[in-house]
Design an enzyme around this catalytic site. Structure first.
Site, PDB file in Angstrom:
ATOM      1  N   LYS A   1       0.840  -1.198   0.000  1.00 43.25           N
ATOM      2  CA  LYS A   1       0.000   0.000   0.000  1.00 43.25           C
ATOM      3  C   LYS A   1       0.876   1.249   0.000  1.00 43.25           C
ATOM      4  CE  LYS A   1      -0.468  -0.005   5.055  1.00 43.25           C
ATOM      5  NZ  LYS A   1      -1.410   0.018   6.189  1.00 43.25           N
ATOM      6  N   ARG A  16      -9.844   0.870  15.584  1.00 39.00           N
ATOM      7  CA  ARG A  16      -9.763   1.664  14.356  1.00 39.00           C
ATOM      8  C   ARG A  16     -10.850   1.198  13.404  1.00 39.00           C
ATOM      9  NH1 ARG A  16      -4.021   1.771  11.291  1.00 39.00           N
ATOM     10  NH2 ARG A  16      -4.641  -0.373  10.801  1.00 39.00           N
ATOM     11  N   TYR A  69      15.114  31.438   2.676  1.00 40.19           N
ATOM     12  CA  TYR A  69      13.998  32.244   3.179  1.00 40.19           C
ATOM     13  C   TYR A  69      14.157  32.548   4.669  1.00 40.19           C
ATOM     14  CZ  TYR A  69      11.362  31.153  -1.085  1.00 40.19           C
ATOM     15  OH  TYR A  69      10.933  31.040  -2.378  1.00 40.19           O
TER      16      TYR A  69
END
Length: 822
Positions: free
Chosen positions: A492, A590, A718
């Protein structure tokens, strides 16, 4: 080779069970997946802690294989083929190779050492090939199994062999020596590789020297430890007139003394003294390892009595050796397997097996140059190549070179070109699209130009995925499983950031039992890529059920609502016994059915023939934390209770599984019928002791875009978060947070590696770039940069950022090109 049963029985000390006494063998195989297996194959059914090839014998018989070396004859195979029954099939393979080696009497160069074996082997092949027909180990085939496979490739036309021997502990080299029996022994650099297999450095050197028991010469870099070991070795294994042929930068007693070494812009010039004379030699490398490997080659040439002019002329043409097969994204939805630096018959067989295991497209194309140093006549060679191509079901072949062009009638669907330039001229007309392309060429054909044409153009940041490491890690965890335990591997989240389809192809090649994905679209992508393995969808949404059914995916069902939704669609489609997976919640809270849902679940499924419970599973919340092992055991106990209730009341016997990667290691008694391997496949463990047995899979690389020096007081990036305290050299790297590099890793928290040195990240990480301090590093634009891999590891980065390795891996953007290699 033509052998009869009596020969084989004697060679292998085997029991013969079969009918056909005379067998024609032209192929030795240990890989049941190879398309090159056929009627003339002698298949050795190797078995170990991770796999047992006896399980695939019936499949091989159905494909036409008739001759097997086995430990036992499988019940369903009796009377269907010829079997040679032995005590150990690996030993039998080595005995066969030893017998076969003794049929030939030309010189053999045997190489061993910790580092440089494969490079020296390839360079010696290049340096000596104008004068010899050489057989050499393909790739890095130097193990207890790799060496015999290398040796049995010898044929009558070869007149020089170059074989490497690799060991990891004691009592291994004698077996390799019996198969190689080198006349010329070469000891390359002795380093720290495999130190854990030996008590000390002396024991390691002593074991490696056993390769040279019958050698007439031993070539090595002179030092006190090796000399001491050689003294004892020579006393024990006396060979008349054995020569110790040594070199050194410091010891003037060496056979070849290196007087000086100087670096030029792109090369190294050494002056060496041999037999009282001094010679200059330019080596086209700057790094010390390449220089040392080059000097080892120099000594072989000197021992073989090459003159200094020939040595200089050939050695200045040495080249970096690419020791892997790389898979790259190509133009027009192609994938490209880059093997563009060598072309010999044995390595072609290996590359074709790799092509089959990694094909993304059903169409397979091979771009092949003239094959050099086969040991066969051209007629015999290209007949064999044509049969090999046909057996591997290659869709089209493109031959480049005068010789292969002259034998094109032996091939079907072939287009030929006289040279690489001719191919490039006609490139557009060849219309490459939606195919997997193996590029296999001798170095002289410069096939790197073809790779450049076919490779998809992206920016210079890549994630290299080592497929061999994935195989290693898979086998490591398989070795922890009971004999009949199935394994599901999680691919996955784009294979945990490493690339889903390519890894799925490899796992299918390794015959894992299941793949696991999170969502239906991931599974659909794998099915569209040609994956045949069953795929479980762990978090299916009800809207995806029609697609799941269309693509033959298997959904995890975790609620009554979801079950009813799926049953409704399944009934509308008139499905019968469609596989589903029931998720139980044992404490993760879950997803999943809780204990108070079970009666309703049973009532819904009882008597229902539309679906079939393929597996019952749960997920552990704390399998990796010792302080929570009591809770983990309570989850296992609850899973046993709830799953047993389901099985009893529904009268089913599905696959049961609860263990994830950490659970495999920490709760071996709860393996049930299957385990689910996730992050461990990708080289990450929560256990420091276990981590050392896993191999790094992914290396994120980039290059230096620009180098500049800034004065004290100037800032970088930055927000001016880095201010130079002195003159500072800054390198800019083209990778940033849009590529998945956390901004928290900037501002001198993290670093990258350049020239094996740490370069701290300075200032804020930008969207597409980051800057590093390289004041103390001798580097230039275009130099390689390691973002993570062996150092820093994703574990180290995760710890510094107070997160987990999963997040580091899965954050790498898909705009970063993945390159897969073996």
């Amino acid at each position: 080779m033509s052998l009869n049963s009596k020969n084989l029985i004697q060679i292998l000390h085997a029991e013969w069970i079969g009918s056909k006494a005379d067998v024609l063998i032209d192929n030795i195989s240990i890989d049941s997946r190879s398309l090159q297996n056929g009627a003339n194959t002698l298949f050795f059914a190797l078995s170990g802690v991770n796999n047992d090839a006896h399980l695939y014998i019936l499949d091989l018989i159905e494909k036409g294989v008739q001759n097997f070396v086995v430990r036992h004859v499988p019940e369903d195979c009796a009377g269907k083929a010829n079997f040679l029954v032995v005590n150990d099939t690996v030993t039998a393979l080595q005995q066969f190779a030893g017998y076969y080696r003794n049929l030939f009497h030309f010189p053999i160069i045997g190489l061993t050492g910790s580092n440089g074996k494969t490079i020296v082997k390839e360079w010696l092949n290049f340096l000596l090939s104008p004068d010899y027909n050489i057989i050499r180990s393909p790739k890095s085939y130097n193990s207890q199994v790799g060496v015999p496979l290398s040796v049995v490739a010898i044929n009558e036309k070869h007149n020089l062999g170059i074989f490497e021997a690799g060991i990891s502990t004691v009592d291994e080299m004698t077996k390799l020596e019996n198969m190689i029996k080198p006349n010329i022994g070469v000891l390359t650099n002795i380093g720290s590789a495999h130190d854990e297999g030996f008590l000390n450095l002396v024991q390691k050197i002593d074991e490696k020297l056993l390769l040279f028991k019958e050698s007439e010469v031993i070539i090595y870099q002179k030092n006190e430890v090796v000399d001491s070991c050689l003294s004892q070795f020579s006393a024990e294994y006396m060979v008349n007139s054995r020569v110790l042929f040594s070199w050194s930068f410091t010891d003037k007693k060496a056979t070849v003394f290196i007087l000086k070494k100087e670096n030029k812009s792109e090369s190294t010039v050494i002056q060496y003294q041999y037999k009282g004379e001094k010679f200059d030699l330019e080596i086209p490398f700057l790094d010390s390892a390449s220089v040392e490997n080059s000097i080892t080659c120099l000594l072989v040439l000197l021992y073989l009595k090459y003159d200094s002019a020939t040595i200089q002329g050939r050695m200045q043409l040495l080249y970096p050796v690419e020791m892997r097969l790389a898979v790259k994204n190509g133009v027009h939805n192609c994938s490209v397997i880059d093997d563009s630096y060598s072309s010999d018959f044995q390595s072609l067989k290996i590359a074709l097996d790799f092509l089959e295991s990694q094909k993304k497209n059903s169409k397979k194309t091979v771009i092949l140059s003239d094959i050099l140093q086969s040991g066969f006549s051209n007629e015999e060679l290209y007949t064999k190549v044509a049969h090999l191509i046909a057996a591997n079901k290659v869709s089209r072949i493109i031959g480049i070179g005068e010789t292969i062009s002259s034998f094109k009638e032996k091939f079907s669907n072939i287009t030929t070109f006289q040279n690489t330039a001719d191919f490039i001229t006609h490139f557009e007309s060849l219309a490459f699209a939606n195919e997997t392309i193996l590029i296999k060429g001798a170095r002289a054909f410069q096939f790197e130009e073809i790779v450049a044409l076919l490779e998809e153009k992206t920016h210079e940041t890549i994630l290299e995925i080592n497929l061999d490491s994935i195989s290693h890690n898979l086998n490591f965890f398989k070795s922890k499983l009971g004999q009949k335990i199935k394994i599901m591997v999680m691919v996955k989240a784009f294979g945990y950031g490493n690339g889903g389809l390519e890894i799925a192809k490899l796992l299918e090649h390794h015959k894992v039992d299941y793949l696991g994905v999170a969502f239906a679209d991931e599974g659909i992508s794998l099915k569209n890529g040609g994956i045949k393995l069953p795929i479980m969808v762990l978090n299916p949404e009800s809207t995806s059920f029609p697609s799941i059914i269309q693509y033959h995916l298997e959904p995890e069902i975790y609620s009554i609502k979801g079950l009813n939704s799926f049953l409704k669609i399944a009934q509308e489609k008139k499905l019968k016994e469609y596989p589903i997976h029931i998720k139980l919640d044992t404490g993760m809270h879950r997803l999943g059915f809780e204990e108070n849902n079970l009666d309703e679940l049973v009532a819904t499924l009882k008597g229902n023939t539309t679906v079939r419970i393929q597996s019952i599973l749960s997920h552990m919340a704390t399998s990796d934390e010792a302080k929570h092992y009591d809770f983990a055991n309570s989850q296992i106990q609850l899973f046993e209770k709830l799953s047993s209730k389901l099985m009893n009341e529904l009268n089913v016997k599905p696959i049961r599984h609860i263990l994830n990667t950490s659970g495999i290691s920490n709760f071996p008694d709860a393996q049930y019928d299957m385990v689910r391997l996730g992050i461990g496949l990708y080289g990450v463990s929560n256990d420091a002791a276990e981590q050392k047995y896993l191999e790094n899979v992914g290396t994120l690389k980039s290059v230096i875009s620009q180098v500049r020096s800034i004065p004290a007081g100037d800032s970088v990036g930055y927000g001016r978060r880095f201010m130079a305290q002195k003159i500072t050299k800054i390198a800019t790297i083209p990778i940033g947070y849009a590529d998945g590099i956390s901004r928290l890793w900037g501002n001198e928290v993290g670093y990258v590696m350049i020239k094996n040195q740490k370069a701290p990240i300075v200032g804020s990480i930008c969207m597409d770039m980051l800057m590093v301090n390289v004041t103390e590093i001798d580097c230039k634009e275009g130099d390689a940069v390691i973002i993570f891999g062996e150092n820093p590891t994703v574990i180290e980065i995760a710890k510094a950022l107070k997160t987990i390795p999963y997040e580091i891996l899965t954050s790498i953007s898909q705009r970063v090109k993945r390159v897969f290699f073996r």
